[in-house]
Design a protein around this motif. Sequence first.
Motif, mmCIF file in Angstrom:
data_model
loop_
_atom_site.group_PDB
_atom_site.id
_atom_site.type_symbol
_atom_site.label_atom_id
_atom_site.label_comp_id
_atom_site.label_asym_id
_atom_site.label_seq_id
_atom_site.Cartn_x
_atom_site.Cartn_y
_atom_site.Cartn_z
ATOM 1 N N HIS A 156 0.815 -1.217 0.000
ATOM 2 C CA HIS A 156 0.000 0.000 0.000
ATOM 3 C C HIS A 156 0.850 1.269 0.000
ATOM 4 O O HIS A 156 0.379 2.336 -0.380
ATOM 5 C CB HIS A 156 -0.937 0.021 1.207
ATOM 6 N N HIS A 157 2.081 1.155 0.443
ATOM 7 C CA HIS A 157 2.925 2.345 0.580
ATOM 8 C C HIS A 157 4.001 2.453 -0.498
ATOM 9 O O HIS A 157 4.524 3.549 -0.734
ATOM 10 C CB HIS A 157 3.593 2.362 1.956
ATOM 11 N N TYR A 158 4.354 1.334 -1.114
ATOM 12 C CA TYR A 158 5.475 1.342 -2.056
ATOM 13 C C TYR A 158 5.056 0.726 -3.395
ATOM 14 O O TYR A 158 4.364 -0.293 -3.425
ATOM 15 C CB TYR A 158 6.672 0.563 -1.480
ATOM 16 N N SER A 159 5.505 1.359 -4.471
ATOM 17 C CA SER A 159 5.232 0.827 -5.808
ATOM 18 C C SER A 159 6.100 -0.397 -6.065
ATOM 19 O O SER A 159 7.032 -0.690 -5.303
ATOM 20 C CB SER A 159 5.529 1.891 -6.867
ATOM 21 N N VAL A 160 5.808 -1.098 -7.148
ATOM 22 C CA VAL A 160 6.597 -2.281 -7.511
ATOM 23 C C VAL A 160 8.057 -1.888 -7.745
ATOM 24 O O VAL A 160 8.979 -2.602 -7.342
ATOM 25 C CB VAL A 160 6.009 -2.954 -8.774
ATOM 26 N N LEU A 161 8.265 -0.732 -8.384
ATOM 27 C CA LEU A 161 9.634 -0.256 -8.624
ATOM 28 C C LEU A 161 10.358 0.015 -7.316
ATOM 29 O O LEU A 161 11.529 -0.372 -7.147
ATOM 30 C CB LEU A 161 9.603 1.013 -9.478
ATOM 31 N N GLU A 162 9.674 0.650 -6.369
ATOM 32 C CA GLU A 162 10.294 0.950 -5.074
ATOM 33 C C GLU A 162 10.584 -0.335 -4.300
ATOM 34 O O GLU A 162 11.635 -0.451 -3.647
ATOM 35 C CB GLU A 162 9.382 1.870 -4.270
ATOM 36 N N GLN A 163 9.676 -1.307 -4.386
ATOM 37 C CA GLN A 163 9.922 -2.588 -3.729
ATOM 38 C C GLN A 163 11.123 -3.297 -4.360
ATOM 39 O O GLN A 163 11.929 -3.922 -3.652
ATOM 40 C CB GLN A 163 8.680 -3.472 -3.831
ATOM 41 N N ALA A 164 11.241 -3.188 -5.681
ATOM 42 C CA ALA A 164 12.385 -3.789 -6.378
ATOM 43 C C ALA A 164 13.683 -3.107 -5.952
ATOM 44 O O ALA A 164 14.718 -3.773 -5.750
ATOM 45 C CB ALA A 164 12.202 -3.687 -7.885
ATOM 46 N N GLN A 165 13.642 -1.786 -5.779
ATOM 47 C CA GLN A 165 14.828 -1.051 -5.331
ATOM 48 C C GLN A 165 15.223 -1.477 -3.918
ATOM 49 O O GLN A 165 16.417 -1.695 -3.633
ATOM 50 C CB GLN A 165 14.552 0.456 -5.360
ATOM 51 N N THR A 166 14.234 -1.609 -3.050
ATOM 52 C CA THR A 166 14.505 -2.041 -1.681
ATOM 53 C C THR A 166 15.104 -3.440 -1.656
ATOM 54 O O THR A 166 16.063 -3.702 -0.921
ATOM 55 C CB THR A 166 13.206 -2.020 -0.851
ATOM 56 N N THR A 167 14.540 -4.334 -2.461
ATOM 57 C CA THR A 167 15.064 -5.701 -2.527
ATOM 58 C C THR A 167 16.496 -5.702 -3.042
ATOM 59 O O THR A 167 17.350 -6.451 -2.545
ATOM 60 C CB THR A 167 14.177 -6.572 -3.439
ATOM 61 N N ALA A 168 16.780 -4.855 -4.033
ATOM 62 C CA ALA A 168 18.136 -4.767 -4.589
ATOM 63 C C ALA A 168 19.120 -4.264 -3.530
ATOM 64 O O ALA A 168 20.256 -4.767 -3.431
ATOM 65 C CB ALA A 168 18.146 -3.847 -5.806
ATOM 66 N N ILE A 169 18.683 -3.292 -2.732
ATOM 67 C CA ILE A 169 19.546 -2.785 -1.659
ATOM 68 C C ILE A 169 19.799 -3.880 -0.628
ATOM 69 O O ILE A 169 20.932 -4.061 -0.153
ATOM 70 C CB ILE A 169 18.896 -1.549 -0.999
ATOM 71 N N MET A 170 18.755 -4.614 -0.274
ATOM 72 C CA MET A 170 18.898 -5.711 0.674
ATOM 73 C C MET A 170 19.894 -6.747 0.153
ATOM 74 O O MET A 170 20.776 -7.214 0.891
ATOM 75 C CB MET A 170 17.530 -6.371 0.915
ATOM 76 N N ILE A 171 19.783 -7.075 -1.121
ATOM 77 C CA ILE A 171 20.696 -8.050 -1.724
ATOM 78 C C ILE A 171 22.119 -7.512 -1.741
ATOM 79 O O ILE A 171 23.085 -8.265 -1.533
ATOM 80 C CB ILE A 171 20.219 -8.409 -3.153
ATOM 81 N N SER A 172 22.275 -6.196 -1.954
ATOM 82 C CA SER A 172 23.617 -5.609 -1.956
ATOM 83 C C SER A 172 24.262 -5.730 -0.575
ATOM 84 O O SER A 172 25.470 -5.984 -0.466
ATOM 85 C CB SER A 172 23.563 -4.142 -2.390
ATOM 86 N N VAL A 173 23.459 -5.566 0.491
ATOM 87 C CA VAL A 173 23.994 -5.732 1.847
ATOM 88 C C VAL A 173 24.376 -7.189 2.088
ATOM 89 O O VAL A 173 25.403 -7.491 2.708
ATOM 90 C CB VAL A 173 22.978 -5.244 2.901
ATOM 91 N N LEU A 174 23.567 -8.109 1.578
ATOM 92 C CA LEU A 174 23.897 -9.534 1.685
ATOM 93 C C LEU A 174 25.180 -9.850 0.931
ATOM 94 O O LEU A 174 25.991 -10.672 1.375
ATOM 95 C CB LEU A 174 22.739 -10.388 1.150
ATOM 96 N N PHE A 175 25.382 -9.185 -0.214
ATOM 97 C CA PHE A 175 26.603 -9.396 -0.991
ATOM 98 C C PHE A 175 27.819 -8.884 -0.213
ATOM 99 O O PHE A 175 28.878 -9.534 -0.203
ATOM 100 C CB PHE A 175 26.497 -8.691 -2.345
ATOM 101 N N ILE A 176 27.659 -7.741 0.454
ATOM 102 C CA ILE A 176 28.741 -7.224 1.301
ATOM 103 C C ILE A 176 29.047 -8.214 2.425
ATOM 104 O O ILE A 176 30.211 -8.474 2.754
ATOM 105 C CB ILE A 176 28.350 -5.858 1.886
ATOM 106 N N THR A 177 27.982 -8.779 2.992
ATOM 107 C CA THR A 177 28.153 -9.785 4.052
ATOM 108 C C THR A 177 28.941 -10.981 3.539
ATOM 109 O O THR A 177 29.848 -11.479 4.224
ATOM 110 C CB THR A 177 26.776 -10.253 4.579
ATOM 111 N N LEU A 178 28.617 -11.435 2.328
ATOM 112 C CA LEU A 178 29.337 -12.557 1.728
ATOM 113 C C LEU A 178 30.809 -12.215 1.533
ATOM 114 O O LEU A 178 31.694 -13.025 1.857
ATOM 115 C CB LEU A 178 28.696 -12.927 0.382
#
Length: 202
Positions: free
Chosen positions: A133-155
């Motif tokens: 309700h608060h975020y568009s599909v594009l914004e959700q995709a951006q958030t997911t990409a940021i989350m994955i980038s943090v996971l990549f840093i963790t790796l």
Amino acid sequence: MIDLLATFIFFFAVIDPIGTVPVFIAVTSRYDESLKRKIAVRAALASGSILIFFVMAGEVILKIINIPLSAFQIAGGIVLFIFALSMIFGESKPEEEVKMATSATEKAIFPLAVPSIASPGAMLAAVLLTENHHYSVLEQAQTTAIMISVLFITLLLMLGASKVHRFIGDSGASIISRVMGLILTSVAVANVLAGIKEYFLL
């Protein structure tokens, strides 16, 4: 458009890549470099799968069991606040999870993937920061990409764990973990206040 930097800092705080390094070293201390790399990759993939599941299905599950997102946000904020306080005043994340590692059988999954990387705070963030309700599909995709980038840093930090640990030491990891805990307390309070506001506007 989401605040990319704020979202990155939020995920960096809840996932805490630096705090994962001592946990990884303790879990893999008896293994050779090849096996350490396999454990690091498996832990990153497992935690990523868990968090992406929460991105895709977390809100759906809440609707099925008829729990409003605002209630989940308030409850999650309270849990996150307690979790953050334990990081500040109790044992830091590395100290607590290193103890878990001594009795773990599938070490890439526990305690590395859960709860070290895919922590309760990270699961909460995955749901709240991709609310339909608060975020568009594009914004959700951006958030997911940021989350994955943090996971990549963790790796990357796990793959270079020995060098990172020599640089910051146990005390450095503990200090960073406590600073992240302080950031999380602010985020937790904001989540509770936003949840209360949302609940009474329904």
